[in-house]
Design a protein around this motif. Structure first.
Motif, short mmCIF file in Angstrom:
data_model
loop_
_atom_site.label_atom_id
_atom_site.label_comp_id
_atom_site.label_asym_id
_atom_site.label_seq_id
_atom_site.Cartn_x
_atom_site.Cartn_y
_atom_site.Cartn_z
N LYS A 176 13.35 0.33 2.38
CA LYS A 176 12.02 1.05 2.62
C LYS A 176 11.82 1.70 1.01
N VAL A 177 10.92 1.66 0.51
CA VAL A 177 10.71 2.17 -0.81
C VAL A 177 9.30 3.02 -0.71
N ILE A 178 9.44 4.11 -1.07
CA ILE A 178 8.28 5.25 -1.44
C ILE A 178 8.41 5.24 -3.11
N ASP A 179 7.33 4.88 -3.80
CA ASP A 179 7.27 4.78 -5.35
C ASP A 179 6.67 6.30 -5.62
N SER A 180 7.44 7.09 -6.02
CA SER A 180 7.18 8.41 -6.58
C SER A 180 6.23 8.65 -7.74
N VAL B 205 12.70 -6.06 0.36
CA VAL B 205 12.03 -4.64 0.00
C VAL B 205 10.65 -4.55 0.90
N GLU B 206 10.49 -3.28 1.52
CA GLU B 206 9.27 -2.98 2.27
C GLU B 206 8.75 -1.85 1.53
N PHE B 207 7.64 -2.03 1.07
CA PHE B 207 6.79 -0.99 0.30
C PHE B 207 6.19 -0.08 1.40
N ALA B 208 6.71 1.22 1.54
CA ALA B 208 6.06 2.03 2.42
C ALA B 208 5.05 2.88 1.86
N GLY B 209 4.83 2.92 0.62
CA GLY B 209 3.75 3.74 -0.01
C GLY B 209 4.18 4.18 -1.17
N GLY B 210 3.28 5.20 -1.97
CA GLY B 210 3.59 5.92 -3.11
C GLY B 210 2.85 6.95 -3.43
N VAL B 211 3.21 7.53 -4.59
CA VAL B 211 2.54 8.76 -4.88
C VAL B 211 1.76 8.71 -6.21
N TYR B 212 0.35 9.01 -6.01
CA TYR B 212 -0.50 8.79 -7.20
C TYR B 212 -0.38 9.88 -7.98
N VAL B 213 -0.34 9.76 -9.31
CA VAL B 213 -0.22 10.74 -10.34
C VAL B 213 -1.21 10.48 -11.31
N GLU B 214 -1.99 11.85 -11.64
CA GLU B 214 -3.12 11.79 -12.54
C GLU B 214 -3.11 10.85 -13.98
N VAL B 215 -4.17 10.32 -14.38
CA VAL B 215 -4.04 9.36 -15.63
C VAL B 215 -4.12 10.05 -16.88
N MET C 296 -7.50 6.89 -1.35
CA MET C 296 -6.89 7.36 -0.48
C MET C 296 -7.45 7.03 0.87
N ALA C 297 -8.86 7.14 0.92
CA ALA C 297 -9.52 6.81 2.23
C ALA C 297 -9.37 5.28 2.54
N ARG C 298 -9.09 4.40 1.50
CA ARG C 298 -9.15 2.83 1.54
C ARG C 298 -7.70 2.40 1.79
N HIS C 299 -6.95 3.53 1.14
CA HIS C 299 -5.19 2.66 1.25
C HIS C 299 -4.46 3.94 1.78
N GLY C 300 -4.29 3.43 2.96
CA GLY C 300 -3.18 4.35 3.67
C GLY C 300 -1.95 4.53 3.04
N LYS C 301 -1.35 3.50 2.32
CA LYS C 301 -0.01 3.79 1.77
C LYS C 301 -0.11 4.51 0.53
N ILE C 302 -1.04 5.17 0.08
CA ILE C 302 -1.16 6.13 -1.04
C ILE C 302 -0.90 7.25 -0.27
N ARG C 303 0.57 7.98 -0.25
CA ARG C 303 0.85 8.94 0.52
C ARG C 303 0.57 10.46 -0.01
#
Length: 265
Positions: A5-9, A50-60, A76-83
């Motif tokens: 399980k992976v969280i992309d930070s 690999v199971e993609f459990a979600g990730g952390v959006y960082v400003e661009v 975030m409303a559309r994609h629950g995996k944006i944690r």
């Protein structure tokens, strides 16, 4: 065997039809297109075991951070995996903090940020305000100013700080090693293992060994830095090197990010 399980930070997405990212004009053109969260999920879907459990959006670092706040809210409303979302603001006691932000990033590494910005009293007081609110600070720094960053963070040791890209490491010299040891003395500082070129495998091997020895197993975070990673490596190569180095360590690939960002899965 169960999937890792992976969280992309640390990932970015942007839509060049609706957003202006002036910094892209100074790049080699390899990432000058739109990137979506669906694109990122598809990349993880191709990784075996690999199971993609979600990730952390960082400003661009876009031209209109307030518009970015609205865009990320919709994402975030559309994609629950944006944690979690680390959104942009100017750190001070009166900073703008969107309600859907997990924490704040003021990009200290960009040309428009004055040298020594993190030592200004308003910045340090802003860190104290974030700590009181239980919100982490996302720190991206010029490597030449890492000592300044340590000085600022040491004044607010209760604040959770997530240091981006191994301090934007350029060389494994004594100044970088020394300031990394100082960062490791701070009780609530985490480090993202990302941002370095992968062509020199000897450098990568030494780098990863050093950071594991310096920070231990519980304060290193897996981060892809996608799609920016494509400028100096590739998503697949970066992930593969880290899986070779860390094995299927779910603390590194997921649990440490859960703790650092206070995630609920």
């Amino acid at each position: 065997m169960a999937d890792l399980k992976v969280i992309d930070s640390h990932f970015h997405v942007w839509d060049l039809e609706t957003q202006s990212l002036p910094w892209l004009e100074g790049t080699d053109g390899s990432i000058t297109r739109t990137y979506t969260f669906d694109d990122l999920e598809a990349l993880y879907g191709k990784l075996p075991g690999v199971e993609f459990a979600g990730g952390v959006y960082v400003e661009v670092d876009c031209a209109d951070p307030v518009a970015e706040d609205r865009i990320v809210y919709d994402l975030m409303a559309r994609h629950g995996k944006i944690r979690a979302a680390m959104l942009r603001s100017t750190v001070s006691p009166s900073m703008r903090v969107p309600l859907h932000a997990t924490g704040i990033r003021e990009p200290l590494h960009i040309d428009s940020e004055p040298r020594g910005r993190c030592l200004e009293q308003s910045f340090v007081d802003g860190l104290r305000a974030l700590a009181a609110a239980g919100m982490p600070f996302e720190s991206c720094n010029r490597v030449s100013e890492l000592e300044d960053a340590y000085e600022a963070f040491a004044q607010v040791p209760e604040e959770t700080v997530i240091l981006n890209h191994l301090g934007n490491v350029e060389a494994l010299d004594e100044p970088w090693c020394a300031v990394m040891r100082k960062f490791a003395s701070l009780p609530n500082l985490y480090v993202k293992v990302s941002g370095y070129p992968t062509s020199d495998r000897g450098f990568v091997s030494e780098l990863l060994a050093l950071v594991r020895e310096t920070f231990g197993a519980d304060r290193l975070l897996y981060a892809s830095n996608w799609p920016v990673v494509e400028m100096y490596s590739s998503f697949e190569e970066h992930f593969g090197l880290l899986r070779d180095a860390f094995g299927d360590d779910e603390d590194f690939f997921m649990n440490n990010a859960v703790r650092a960002y206070g995630l609920t899965l």
